[in-house]
Design an enzyme around this catalytic site. Structure first.
Site, PDB file in Angstrom:
ATOM      1  N   GLY A  14     -46.792 -30.805  -1.812  1.00 38.43           N
ATOM      2  CA  GLY A  14     -45.560 -31.174  -2.511  1.00 38.43           C
ATOM      3  C   GLY A  14     -44.301 -30.938  -1.700  1.00 38.43           C
ATOM      4  O   GLY A  14     -43.194 -30.989  -2.223  1.00 38.43           O
ATOM      5  N   GLY A  18     -51.659 -35.675  -4.259  1.00 37.91           N
ATOM      6  CA  GLY A  18     -50.874 -35.338  -5.439  1.00 37.91           C
ATOM      7  C   GLY A  18     -49.815 -36.396  -5.696  1.00 37.91           C
ATOM      8  O   GLY A  18     -50.090 -37.446  -6.281  1.00 37.91           O
ATOM      9  N   GLU A  53     -56.332 -27.515   1.594  1.00 40.04           N
ATOM     10  CA  GLU A  53     -54.943 -27.857   1.294  1.00 40.04           C
ATOM     11  C   GLU A  53     -54.045 -26.697   1.702  1.00 40.04           C
ATOM     12  O   GLU A  53     -53.891 -25.738   0.941  1.00 40.04           O
ATOM     13  CB  GLU A  53     -54.774 -28.107  -0.207  1.00 40.04           C
ATOM     14  CG  GLU A  53     -55.643 -29.228  -0.743  1.00 40.04           C
ATOM     15  CD  GLU A  53     -55.092 -29.746  -2.070  1.00 40.04           C
ATOM     16  OE1 GLU A  53     -54.646 -30.898  -2.102  1.00 40.04           O
ATOM     17  OE2 GLU A  53     -55.087 -28.988  -3.043  1.00 40.04           O
ATOM     18  N   ASN A  86     -54.776 -36.419  -7.806  1.00 42.62           N
ATOM     19  CA  ASN A  86     -54.510 -35.347  -8.779  1.00 42.62           C
ATOM     20  C   ASN A  86     -53.143 -35.618  -9.406  1.00 42.62           C
ATOM     21  O   ASN A  86     -52.119 -35.441  -8.757  1.00 42.62           O
ATOM     22  CB  ASN A  86     -54.530 -34.006  -8.031  1.00 42.62           C
ATOM     23  CG  ASN A  86     -54.106 -32.845  -8.906  1.00 42.62           C
ATOM     24  OD1 ASN A  86     -53.998 -32.978 -10.128  1.00 42.62           O
ATOM     25  ND2 ASN A  86     -53.860 -31.701  -8.276  1.00 42.62           N
ATOM     26  N   TRP A  87     -53.163 -36.038 -10.665  1.00 45.50           N
ATOM     27  CA  TRP A  87     -51.900 -36.400 -11.326  1.00 45.50           C
ATOM     28  C   TRP A  87     -51.124 -35.179 -11.786  1.00 45.50           C
ATOM     29  O   TRP A  87     -49.993 -35.298 -12.242  1.00 45.50           O
ATOM     30  CB  TRP A  87     -52.185 -37.335 -12.515  1.00 45.50           C
ATOM     31  CG  TRP A  87     -52.837 -38.635 -12.151  1.00 45.50           C
ATOM     32  CD1 TRP A  87     -53.120 -39.094 -10.884  1.00 45.50           C
ATOM     33  CD2 TRP A  87     -53.295 -39.657 -13.044  1.00 45.50           C
ATOM     34  NE1 TRP A  87     -53.724 -40.327 -10.951  1.00 45.50           N
ATOM     35  CE2 TRP A  87     -53.847 -40.704 -12.262  1.00 45.50           C
ATOM     36  CE3 TRP A  87     -53.311 -39.802 -14.436  1.00 45.50           C
ATOM     37  CZ2 TRP A  87     -54.395 -41.864 -12.823  1.00 45.50           C
ATOM     38  CZ3 TRP A  87     -53.846 -40.952 -14.999  1.00 45.50           C
ATOM     39  CH2 TRP A  87     -54.380 -41.979 -14.192  1.00 45.50           C
ATOM     40  N   LYS A  88     -51.721 -34.005 -11.729  1.00 53.43           N
ATOM     41  CA  LYS A  88     -51.068 -32.765 -12.167  1.00 53.43           C
ATOM     42  C   LYS A  88     -50.513 -32.933 -13.583  1.00 53.43           C
ATOM     43  O   LYS A  88     -51.111 -33.636 -14.390  1.00 53.43           O
ATOM     44  CB  LYS A  88     -49.999 -32.346 -11.147  1.00 53.43           C
ATOM     45  CG  LYS A  88     -50.577 -32.273  -9.734  1.00 53.43           C
ATOM     46  CD  LYS A  88     -49.681 -31.595  -8.740  1.00 53.43           C
ATOM     47  CE  LYS A  88     -50.363 -31.587  -7.377  1.00 53.43           C
ATOM     48  NZ  LYS A  88     -49.611 -30.844  -6.364  1.00 53.43           N
ATOM     49  N   GLU A 118     -52.090 -24.431  -7.025  1.00 52.74           N
ATOM     50  CA  GLU A 118     -51.179 -24.111  -8.139  1.00 52.74           C
ATOM     51  C   GLU A 118     -51.863 -23.189  -9.153  1.00 52.74           C
ATOM     52  O   GLU A 118     -51.218 -22.352  -9.769  1.00 52.74           O
ATOM     53  CB  GLU A 118     -50.679 -25.412  -8.783  1.00 52.74           C
ATOM     54  CG  GLU A 118     -49.635 -26.076  -7.889  1.00 52.74           C
ATOM     55  CD  GLU A 118     -49.659 -27.585  -7.881  1.00 52.74           C
ATOM     56  OE1 GLU A 118     -50.137 -28.201  -8.843  1.00 52.74           O
ATOM     57  OE2 GLU A 118     -49.195 -28.162  -6.873  1.00 52.74           O
ATOM     58  N   SER A 160     -49.314 -33.404   0.906  1.00 53.45           N
ATOM     59  CA  SER A 160     -48.380 -34.455   1.317  1.00 53.45           C
ATOM     60  C   SER A 160     -49.066 -35.610   2.057  1.00 53.45           C
ATOM     61  O   SER A 160     -48.513 -36.147   3.020  1.00 53.45           O
ATOM     62  CB  SER A 160     -47.229 -33.882   2.152  1.00 53.45           C
ATOM     63  OG  SER A 160     -46.498 -32.943   1.382  1.00 53.45           O
ATOM     64  N   HIS A 176     -57.371 -24.939  -7.414  1.00 49.60           N
ATOM     65  CA  HIS A 176     -56.225 -25.624  -6.803  1.00 49.60           C
ATOM     66  C   HIS A 176     -55.133 -24.596  -6.514  1.00 49.60           C
ATOM     67  O   HIS A 176     -54.973 -23.628  -7.256  1.00 49.60           O
ATOM     68  CB  HIS A 176     -55.693 -26.708  -7.745  1.00 49.60           C
ATOM     69  CG  HIS A 176     -54.591 -27.504  -7.119  1.00 49.60           C
ATOM     70  ND1 HIS A 176     -53.284 -27.065  -7.119  1.00 49.60           N
ATOM     71  CD2 HIS A 176     -54.607 -28.674  -6.433  1.00 49.60           C
ATOM     72  CE1 HIS A 176     -52.548 -27.948  -6.465  1.00 49.60           C
ATOM     73  NE2 HIS A 176     -53.318 -28.927  -6.031  1.00 49.60           N
TER      74      HIS A 176
HETATM   75  P1  PGA Z   1     -49.238 -33.442  -2.720  1.00 51.40           P
HETATM   76  O1  PGA Z   1     -50.270 -32.560  -3.580  1.00 51.40           O
HETATM   77  O2  PGA Z   1     -49.990 -34.634  -2.225  1.00 51.40           O
HETATM   78  O3  PGA Z   1     -48.151 -33.816  -3.711  1.00 51.40           O
HETATM   79  O4  PGA Z   1     -48.737 -32.574  -1.625  1.00 51.40           O
HETATM   80  C1  PGA Z   1     -51.571 -32.354  -3.120  1.00 51.40           C
HETATM   81  C2  PGA Z   1     -52.328 -31.500  -4.098  1.00 51.40           C
HETATM   82  O5  PGA Z   1     -51.736 -30.615  -4.708  1.00 51.40           O
HETATM   83  O6  PGA Z   1     -53.543 -31.691  -4.307  1.00 51.40           O
END
Ligand code: PGA
Length: 249
Positions: A173, A234, A167, A10-12, A97, A213, A95
């Protein structure tokens, strides 16, 4: 029951057009010889160029979000049929976020999961508790509601074709990963929920990814857990070599 491993990046809200193409090519090259499903999830505006860059490769493409309606006067939104026509096969729904920054509720996420299936996309339903919820001992209550409401608007056949990503919000993150045992416990709980509601066939078929992470140095241990069928990555998905190392784990 063997489930094929699914690793998604997931490149966000990262990359520019040139970065996105370069990263897509690098991921395809670095993961060419592996026996797992590899997915990249770029920003919406780069879906078409990334799909073009990856044409003929083993890497498939997902979107980070979709609107619950198929079309209409929803300025700024992107629908399932649009994503499918742009070359997407997958879409993230709910997700953390989206839930925590943009206020998406379990009900809305359930509508999005249904919209994804209507468009022929495979939804990746994201669930997970906050740190306060974990500390309060309500992880299972929270995850149960997210899974049950997230799947409420689709039938068992569609559930079987849905991916769930566990998650924990406190691990996204933050550099703080769930231990393999913590991840396995929640994954087994989710599979148990599926078993109660939909039976063995569906429960054994659904792939449950871990996210939060995931890095090259913790991926092997996480992926070796019985009910962990892949990873939603991510930060580490923005570097092709790190992402490839996770794919190899
Ligand atoms: P992260 O993000 O690997 O940077 O913790 C995971 C995600 O949000 O899918």
């Amino acid at each position: 029951m063997s489930r094929r491993t699914l690793i998604a990046g997931n490149w966000k809200m990262n990359t520019t057009l040139d970065d996105a193409r370069d990263l897509a090519w690098a991921v395809a090259e670095a993961t060419e010889d592996v026996e797992v499903d590899v997915v990249v999830i770029p920003p919406a505006c780069f879906l078409v160029p990334v799909a073009e860059a990856l044409a003929g490769s083993h890497v498939t493409i997902g979107a980070q979000n979709l609107h619950a309606e198929d079309k209409g006067a929803f300025t700024g939104e992107v629908s399932g049929p649009m994503l499918a026509s742009a070359g997407c096969a997958w879409v993230l729904c709910g997700h953390s976020e989206r839930r925590h920054i943009f206020g998406e509720t379990n009900e809305l996420v359930g509508d999005k999961v249904a919209a994804a299936h209507r468009a022929g996309l495979t939804p990746i339903l994201c669930v997970g508790e906050t740190l306060d919820q974990r500390d309060d001992g309500v992880t299972e209550v929270v995850v149960k509601a997210q899974v049950e409401t997230g799947l409420a608007k689709i039938d068992a056949g569609a559930v079987e074709r849905t991916v769930i990503a566990y998650e924990p919000v406190w691990a996204i993150g933050t550099g703080r990963t769930a231990t393999p045992e913590q991840a396995q416990a929640v994954h087994a709980f989710i599979r148990g929920l599926l078993r109660e509601t939909y039976g063995d066939g569906v429960a054994d078929a659904v792939r449950i990814q871990y996210g939060g992470s995931v890095k090259p140095d913790n991926a092997t241990q996480l992926m070796s857990q019985e009910d962990v069928d892949g990873a939603l990555v991510g930060g580490a998905s923005l570097k092709a070599e790190d992402f490839a190392a996770i794919v190899r784990a």
